[in-house]
Design a protein around this motif. Structure first.
Motif, PDB file in Angstrom:
ATOM      1  N   ASN A 305      44.332 -24.118  92.616  1.00 40.37           N
ATOM      2  CA  ASN A 305      44.587 -23.597  91.111  1.00 40.37           C
ATOM      3  C   ASN A 305      44.941 -24.906  90.451  1.00 40.37           C
ATOM      4  O   ASN A 305      44.822 -25.041  89.297  1.00 40.37           O
ATOM      5  CB  ASN A 305      45.424 -22.741  90.709  1.00 40.37           C
ATOM      6  CG  ASN A 305      46.901 -22.749  91.212  1.00 40.37           C
ATOM      7  OD1 ASN A 305      47.210 -23.673  92.088  1.00 40.37           O
ATOM      8  ND2 ASN A 305      47.777 -22.415  90.357  1.00 40.37           N
ATOM      9  N   LEU A 333      47.235 -18.912  87.222  1.00 38.10           N
ATOM     10  CA  LEU A 333      47.730 -19.461  85.991  1.00 38.10           C
ATOM     11  C   LEU A 333      48.939 -20.493  85.987  1.00 38.10           C
ATOM     12  O   LEU A 333      49.157 -21.008  84.960  1.00 38.10           O
ATOM     13  CB  LEU A 333      47.724 -18.359  85.053  1.00 38.10           C
ATOM     14  CG  LEU A 333      46.276 -17.510  84.912  1.00 38.10           C
ATOM     15  CD1 LEU A 333      46.411 -16.288  83.959  1.00 38.10           C
ATOM     16  CD2 LEU A 333      45.449 -18.627  84.103  1.00 38.10           C
ATOM     17  N   PRO A 343      52.588 -23.578  83.288  1.00 31.98           N
ATOM     18  CA  PRO A 343      50.900 -23.488  83.472  1.00 31.98           C
ATOM     19  C   PRO A 343      50.288 -24.454  84.493  1.00 31.98           C
ATOM     20  O   PRO A 343      50.586 -25.382  84.729  1.00 31.98           O
ATOM     21  CB  PRO A 343      50.430 -23.601  82.018  1.00 31.98           C
ATOM     22  CG  PRO A 343      51.834 -23.574  81.071  1.00 31.98           C
ATOM     23  CD  PRO A 343      52.884 -23.903  81.937  1.00 31.98           C
ATOM     24  N   ALA A 347      44.961 -23.102  84.366  1.00 36.01           N
ATOM     25  CA  ALA A 347      45.059 -22.374  82.814  1.00 36.01           C
ATOM     26  C   ALA A 347      44.743 -23.459  81.811  1.00 36.01           C
ATOM     27  O   ALA A 347      44.013 -23.023  80.861  1.00 36.01           O
ATOM     28  CB  ALA A 347      46.702 -21.844  82.824  1.00 36.01           C
ATOM     29  N   LYS A 351      41.524 -23.069  79.046  1.00 39.12           N
ATOM     30  CA  LYS A 351      41.862 -23.130  77.424  1.00 39.12           C
ATOM     31  C   LYS A 351      40.918 -24.296  76.965  1.00 39.12           C
ATOM     32  O   LYS A 351      40.539 -24.184  75.875  1.00 39.12           O
ATOM     33  CB  LYS A 351      43.359 -23.365  77.260  1.00 39.12           C
ATOM     34  CG  LYS A 351      44.333 -22.188  77.657  1.00 39.12           C
ATOM     35  CD  LYS A 351      43.924 -20.903  76.974  1.00 39.12           C
ATOM     36  CE  LYS A 351      44.389 -20.837  75.678  1.00 39.12           C
ATOM     37  NZ  LYS A 351      44.262 -19.606  74.937  1.00 39.12           N
ATOM     38  N   LEU A 357      41.958 -15.854  78.326  1.00 35.69           N
ATOM     39  CA  LEU A 357      42.325 -15.420  79.462  1.00 35.69           C
ATOM     40  C   LEU A 357      43.237 -14.145  79.597  1.00 35.69           C
ATOM     41  O   LEU A 357      43.731 -13.956  78.619  1.00 35.69           O
ATOM     42  CB  LEU A 357      43.361 -16.661  80.146  1.00 35.69           C
ATOM     43  CG  LEU A 357      42.789 -17.911  80.285  1.00 35.69           C
ATOM     44  CD1 LEU A 357      43.972 -18.993  80.428  1.00 35.69           C
ATOM     45  CD2 LEU A 357      41.827 -17.844  81.617  1.00 35.69           C
ATOM     46  N   ALA A 359      45.407 -11.866  82.509  1.00 31.55           N
ATOM     47  CA  ALA A 359      45.872 -11.932  83.869  1.00 31.55           C
ATOM     48  C   ALA A 359      46.028 -10.735  84.347  1.00 31.55           C
ATOM     49  O   ALA A 359      46.388  -9.621  83.846  1.00 31.55           O
ATOM     50  CB  ALA A 359      47.337 -12.569  83.714  1.00 31.55           C
ATOM     51  N   LEU A 396      53.192 -16.885  80.708  1.00 26.59           N
ATOM     52  CA  LEU A 396      51.725 -16.447  80.338  1.00 26.59           C
ATOM     53  C   LEU A 396      51.225 -16.175  79.113  1.00 26.59           C
ATOM     54  O   LEU A 396      50.306 -16.616  78.519  1.00 26.59           O
ATOM     55  CB  LEU A 396      51.477 -14.978  81.194  1.00 26.59           C
ATOM     56  CG  LEU A 396      51.563 -15.038  82.730  1.00 26.59           C
ATOM     57  CD1 LEU A 396      51.274 -13.555  83.277  1.00 26.59           C
ATOM     58  CD2 LEU A 396      50.102 -15.941  83.198  1.00 26.59           C
ATOM     59  N   ILE A 400      50.821 -20.257  78.005  1.00 26.08           N
ATOM     60  CA  ILE A 400      49.253 -20.149  78.310  1.00 26.08           C
ATOM     61  C   ILE A 400      48.565 -19.584  76.998  1.00 26.08           C
ATOM     62  O   ILE A 400      47.466 -19.956  76.961  1.00 26.08           O
ATOM     63  CB  ILE A 400      49.196 -19.799  79.691  1.00 26.08           C
ATOM     64  CG1 ILE A 400      49.704 -20.552  80.805  1.00 26.08           C
ATOM     65  CG2 ILE A 400      47.739 -19.644  79.778  1.00 26.08           C
ATOM     66  CD1 ILE A 400      49.867 -19.754  82.037  1.00 26.08           C
ATOM     67  N   VAL A 402      47.583 -16.150  76.998  1.00 29.31           N
ATOM     68  CA  VAL A 402      46.666 -14.974  77.396  1.00 29.31           C
ATOM     69  C   VAL A 402      46.642 -14.080  76.496  1.00 29.31           C
ATOM     70  O   VAL A 402      47.383 -13.859  75.649  1.00 29.31           O
ATOM     71  CB  VAL A 402      47.289 -14.572  78.930  1.00 29.31           C
ATOM     72  CG1 VAL A 402      47.404 -15.556  79.921  1.00 29.31           C
ATOM     73  CG2 VAL A 402      48.400 -13.741  78.796  1.00 29.31           C
TER      74      VAL A 402
END
Length: 423
Positions: A305, A333, A343, A347, A351, A357, A359, A396, A400, A402
């Protein structure tokens, strides 16, 4: 910091919330009315328990100050219903998720022998999620009957019973159970009796299996949104001669159209990119928010990742093909840095490519005291308590961005979304 009087009253508040929640679960189907079709939202004591278990700091203080009333949120996605306590993909599990404020409810879609669609996590999971092995007349129809464990040879117990082995009527006659099996069992009874200690069999006797059409009718009556996942077939396709993958993908969408459901209320999902591309071409109104579920970490091709060169296709290639929403497991992520959850490169690149996104799946790991297992593998060094569930959720959502999180107990995601004023 929270007020000492509130802290003193919190046990009584939780007891009251639990009583209301239990009463709501016991309410008859006719009570499914009110805002969103479900009445008031009750999150019960678990989110507050998780707050109590958090490491001290600003986030814990902020969440400790959060009070209801709580509303359903699209950010809160029900993973298979509410399988922390209820058998997955059952009417009772879906209702529990709705009463906990999940704004989106999931049905994993498989097909039966007579080509009817049903809600089941995997096409061939009936041996671990239902009582089929205890029903000789139906067990005889399983693709592979029960084979006991053999300690001498190291053979594990197994059975393979598929929705495609049964007609819809036969499927509906089964009784669901918590998804589990004992690989060391030498009898059917021991094989079936394997529910983890951190789940429960309390609601098994009252649970009801669902067809996809029944799921649509229920979720529509509740005024909520849908996220059906087209399951990868575990039988050769075309099935029974002429039932192709595209026909299967189209049938799922057709059932929403027949029910008069707006495409904007449906987040069709698949782990197979070909299905998402099919919907984009054949059903663009539904394909526009179709979700590509990413399990490339399980392909054995060196996925990392933090290393874009291990992602095939790349984030930009997915976007260029029309994919709008990408849904990886939680761990993809995030990563651990300087003792914190931050992150991941995955991730950040998603973006950057303009991908939304989602999860999966919160509260599926059991107690987090030992690092959380699969879903927390990239941040294991900084995970040591159940309260870290909310710490991860905050990264998250806040860091990030999400648009939604699947949970096995949606009250937690509902609580967080309300506290942070998310949609």
């Amino acid at each position: 910091m929270f007020h000492p009087l509130r802290a003193a009253l919190r046990p009584a508040i939780r007891t009251f919330a639990t009583a209301v929640f239990v009463a709501a679960l016991a309410a008859p189907a006719a009570a499914e009315t009110g805002v969103g079709g479900i009445g008031s939202i009750e999150i019960g004591p678990r989110p507050f328990h998780l707050v109590d278990q958090m490491k001290d700091g600003p986030l814990k203080d902020e969440l400790a100050r959060c009070e209801g009333p709580f509303a359903a949120k699209a950010f809160s996605i029900s993973h298979r219903g509410a399988p922390l306590q209820f058998p997955e993909h059952t009417r009772e599990g879906y209702l529990a998720a709705a009463r906990m404020g999940a704004g989106v409810i999931e049905c994993d879609v498989a097909f039966t022998k007579d080509r009817e669609l049903v809600c089941r996590h995997a096409q061939c999971d009936l041996a671990t999620t239902t009582d089929i092995l205890a029903r000789p007349e139906l067990a005889a129809k399983c693709s592979e009957g029960f084979t006991p464990a053999d300690p001498a040879s190291g053979r594990k117990a197994r059975a393979k019973c598929c929705t495609s082995d049964l007609t819809l009527a036969e499927f509906k006659s089964l009784k669901p159970k918590m998804d589990a099996a004992n690989p060391d069992a030498t009898t059917v009874a021991d094989y079936m009796n394997a529910t983890p200690r951190w789940r429960t069999d309390l609601y098994v006797d009252r649970a009801t299996l669902m067809s996809h059409k029944e799921y649509i009718a229920l979720v529509k009556s509740l005024g909520l949104k849908f996220t059906p996942e087209l399951k990868a077939p575990e039988v050769a396709m075309p099935f029974d001669g002429d039932y192709t993958q595209d026909a299967y993908a189209q049938q799922m969408i057709d059932e929403y159209k027949a029910a008069g459901v707006a495409p904007s209320d449906v987040y069709a999902q698949s782990f197979q990119l070909r299905d998402v591309l099919y919907w984009l071409k054949a059903e663009p109104a539904f394909g526009a928010q179709a979700v590509f579920l990413d399990d490339r970490d399980e392909t054995g091709k060196g996925f990392d990742n933090m290393k874009p060169e291990t992602w095939t296709p790349s984030m930009q290639e997915l976007a260029d093909q029309g994919v709008k929403i990408l849904a990886p497991p939680l761990w993809m992520l995030v990563t651990a840095q300087d003792g914190k959850i931050v992150p991941s490169r995955y991730a950040e690149e998603a973006k950057k490519a303009g991908l939304g996104l989602i999860a999966w799946s919160l509260e599926r790991s059991g107690p987090l005291k030992d690092g959380g297992g699969y879903y927390y593998q990239s941040v294991k060094p900084v995970i040591d308590r159940d309260g870290d569930t909310l710490t991860l959720l905050d990264v998250l959502a806040r860091d990030i961005g999400v648009i939604g999180v699947f949970s096995d107990w949606p009250a937690t995601t509902t609580f967080y979304a309300n506290c942070m004023k998310l949609d």
